[in-house]
Design an enzyme around this catalytic site. Sequence first.
Site, short mmCIF file in Angstrom:
data_model
loop_
_atom_site.label_atom_id
_atom_site.label_comp_id
_atom_site.label_asym_id
_atom_site.label_seq_id
_atom_site.Cartn_x
_atom_site.Cartn_y
_atom_site.Cartn_z
CG HIS A 378 -2.12 -0.86 1.08
ND1 HIS A 378 -3.28 -0.43 0.47
CD2 HIS A 378 -2.33 -2.13 1.45
CE1 HIS A 378 -4.17 -1.43 0.50
NE2 HIS A 378 -3.61 -2.48 1.08
NE ARG A 570 -5.01 10.20 9.76
CZ ARG A 570 -4.75 9.28 10.69
NH1 ARG A 570 -5.52 8.22 10.80
NH2 ARG A 570 -3.77 9.44 11.54
CE LYS A 575 -2.98 10.80 2.70
NZ LYS A 575 -3.77 10.13 1.64
CB THR A 677 -10.12 5.01 -2.19
OG1 THR A 677 -9.87 5.36 -0.82
CG2 THR A 677 -9.40 3.72 -2.55
CE LYS A 681 -13.87 6.83 -0.21
NZ LYS A 681 -13.21 7.16 1.08
C1 LIG Z 1 -11.94 7.22 1.39
C2 LIG Z 1 -11.50 7.68 2.72
C3 LIG Z 1 -10.15 7.94 2.96
C4 LIG Z 1 -9.08 7.81 1.90
O1 LIG Z 1 -8.91 9.07 1.28
P1 LIG Z 1 -7.64 9.38 0.36
O2 LIG Z 1 -7.95 10.72 -0.22
O3 LIG Z 1 -7.60 8.31 -0.69
O4 LIG Z 1 -6.46 9.38 1.25
C5 LIG Z 1 -9.77 8.38 4.21
N1 LIG Z 1 -10.68 8.54 5.19
C6 LIG Z 1 -11.98 8.32 4.99
C7 LIG Z 1 -12.94 8.54 6.12
C8 LIG Z 1 -12.44 7.88 3.76
O5 LIG Z 1 -13.75 7.64 3.58
#
Ligand SMILES: *Cc1c(COP(=O)(O)O)cnc(C)c1O
Length: 847
Positions: A378, A570, A575, A677, A681
């Site tokens: 990961h 996070r 990031k 991910t 979304k």
């Molecule tokens: C999807 C999700 C993440 C992952 O977000 P990234 O932008 O891919 O780091 C982190 N926290 C929550 C609550 C999520 O639903």
Amino acid sequence: MTSPQNDSEKRKQISIRGIAPVENVATIKKSFNRHLHYTLVKDRNVATPRDYYFSLAYTVRDHLVSRWIRTQQYYYEIDPKRVYYLSLEFYMGRTLSNTMVNLGIQSSCDEAMYQLGLDIEELEEIEQDAGLGNGGLGRLAACFLDSMATLGLAAYGYGIRYDYGIFTQKIENGWQVEEPDDWLRYGNPWEKSRPEYCLPVNFFGRVQHVNGREKWVDTQVLFAMPYDTPVPGYGNNTVNTLRLWSCKAPNQFNLHFFNNGEYINAVCDRNYAENISRVLYPNDNVFEGKELRLKQEYFLCAASLQDLIRRFKSSTFGQQNPVRTSFDTFADKVAIQLNDTHPSLAIPELMRILVDIENVAWDKAWDIVTRTCAYTNHTVLPEALERWPVSLLQHVLPRHLVILYEINARFLREVGKRWPGDNDRIARMSLVEEGGEKKINMANVCIVGSKAVNGVAAIHSDIIKKTTFKDFYEMYPKKFQNKTNGITPRRWLLLCNPGLADVIAEKIGESWVVSLSELRKLTSASKEETFLRNIMKVKQENKMKLAQFLQEKYRVRINPASIFDMQVKRIHEYKRQLMNCLHIIVLYNRIKKNPQAPFVPRTVLIGGKAAPGYHTAKMIIKLINNVGRTVNNDPIVGDKLKVVFLENYRVSLAEKIIPAADLSEQISLAGTEASGTGNMKFMLNGALTIGTLDGANVEMMEEMGRENIFIFGMTVEQVEELFRKGYNPRHFYESDDELKQAMDQINSGYFSPDQPGLFSEIYHGLLHNDRFALCADFRSYVDCQNQVSELYKDQMKWAVKAALNIASSGKFSSDRTINEYAKEIWGIEPSSLKLPNPADKGSAKED
Ligand SMILES: *Cc1c(COP(=O)(O)O)cnc(C)c1O
């Protein structure tokens, strides 16, 4: 709590959820009242909203029970190959609404609550998130469970039932403050404890050599108690199991004290031993080599392996073969997927069980292990790779250390045969890292002990082959695969964005819910004005609703006509939330410099938790909040620019805010975000993305076309070149007036007048140690943001791109991801086999 009239009108609109059958509504009301009376022991004079939530939860849970039992019976009867997803994290979020959606009883429950004078949305809000995860890795495990059940796979999640999940984040005077997440305080209606299936787990002790065999003796024994949570598939009567282990001290624990008359101390010590399942470690992408964490990892592996081996042994082939005694077919019947290296001890533990307990010869045992286990990587960040000190393993798991050394000796002999005399290579590939404190490299253990190793996006899988695990790729090229991550369209569209789901269903029907690539059919609709107006209308409604929520909950007023620009994930330096913050400062300075100039209004929403021990991440949160205070209270700015830090970002908050996003920020330095991910979304919910060519952004761009996404910044190759040539952030600082001004303001205390030096560490960090090349990418980022604002002025052009984003998001369903794992790693055909609906057989009235 009575719903207002316009809500009732809304409920009556034709929707993808269908119309509630009268009998179902009556049954649900009856069951609800029965639970309020018999389970909650309340009447409606004294019942609290939480009592109503629990009554509804138990009512909905009842609908799962027969399907759950039937599914498990069915697996026992046909004995398919089982998939075990081992993960230290399952970030499940809320269960009530997801269960109603997957069972197709949402409209009935909605109507039943309405008839009882209750607001179902208010009840849903009472449910605590199951926050047994940090971020993407844990949420991926949760999306995978949904997809595996929806595809009808005989799959099980195995994890730890932490008493305390990811901490609750409070913001006090701009600082993050952590509070424990006591999510089980009011009880958990979705779990069933199974104290009768407790399993022993050993720790400490020593290795005894008895006539050529090794024995692990003088151990401390603890018990793993299973708690099962149902995992319903969407519309298919499958209900799989998530089994979470809780630590219990055995009754004999510390018995020697009893003889010394230390009874009270002995009983009190039980609590200390049970700390193993007390709390989730709140680190995302950081390894912290603590003994308690090592115990958690082993606890999960030891309990889960015993459990799945018991299930393997007890399974029958028809009626002929009552009990299995041979492990010859183990790898044909069992697939174990390791979610990162966190459960990597499954490899030496399975060896230990086979060799020490089941008397399987080493070579044969190794063959079984390496045909059963598969490993998902990961991250490539070096600080995240797990490397356990040999001294700690020697203390906690002495037998496993011996096994790891044996695996290593045999493996390095193979390396030596293949590359004779290449001692550098042997040192690089060794499971044991020498030089300084001796450590076991758990990623190396996983690669050697697995049949498949996969990255989580195409670019990431390339990087691990070419860089991180180059030597291993040269030795085992066929082991390496890619499995681009995905998200479940049930939670991340159907459930969280019913308005958009209806608009889509009106256009192309409902089969996209289980076959997301059908969204491609929307490509032509992106040329139709009515469709574009419909998706824009839904977006605007979602934005109004979020604005109202933020107003009510946090007393912040935002402009619903502004660009809703979101970065939620996070908080981590890679990031680059700090780059986002610098852009906010640039926009602020532009407004201040020329207040009359036209300006496309923006609301920048940033949310996310920092690991409690991650100082820099916490400083970034404070800076964002201070910049927000300055910007939001400046009368010259007005409603052109607002900054909101979203407190306590978690799954349920993600569901609320993502449907309201115009712009999704996915701005990690190229080569650092394995997949992401969150990006998917947002895309699925019709936000446009501003992002780098990193992780799954690359594949998102391929799906939608470069013209529909805002790409900026260096490529992985350009990043490599920058650092190879010697990166000097000061060069970029001095040649960019806007960057310089923003950084100087941070340094001089412009945003912290009471403590002028507060943020100078951030300034100096950027100027002298800009690990994630923020300064180098900054100009490209700001220019790209200018294009975003420019496009937003033409709402129709924007809507076309939003529509094409939705139309192109089909690839990012976790159903697609799971199909690939099933076929290319686990060796199973997704059956999609429809189990009979127990309700149809009249087996139970309230199944
Ligand atoms: C999807 C999700 C993440 C992952 O977000 P990234 O932008 O891919 O780091 C982190 N926290 C929550 C609550 C999520 O639903």
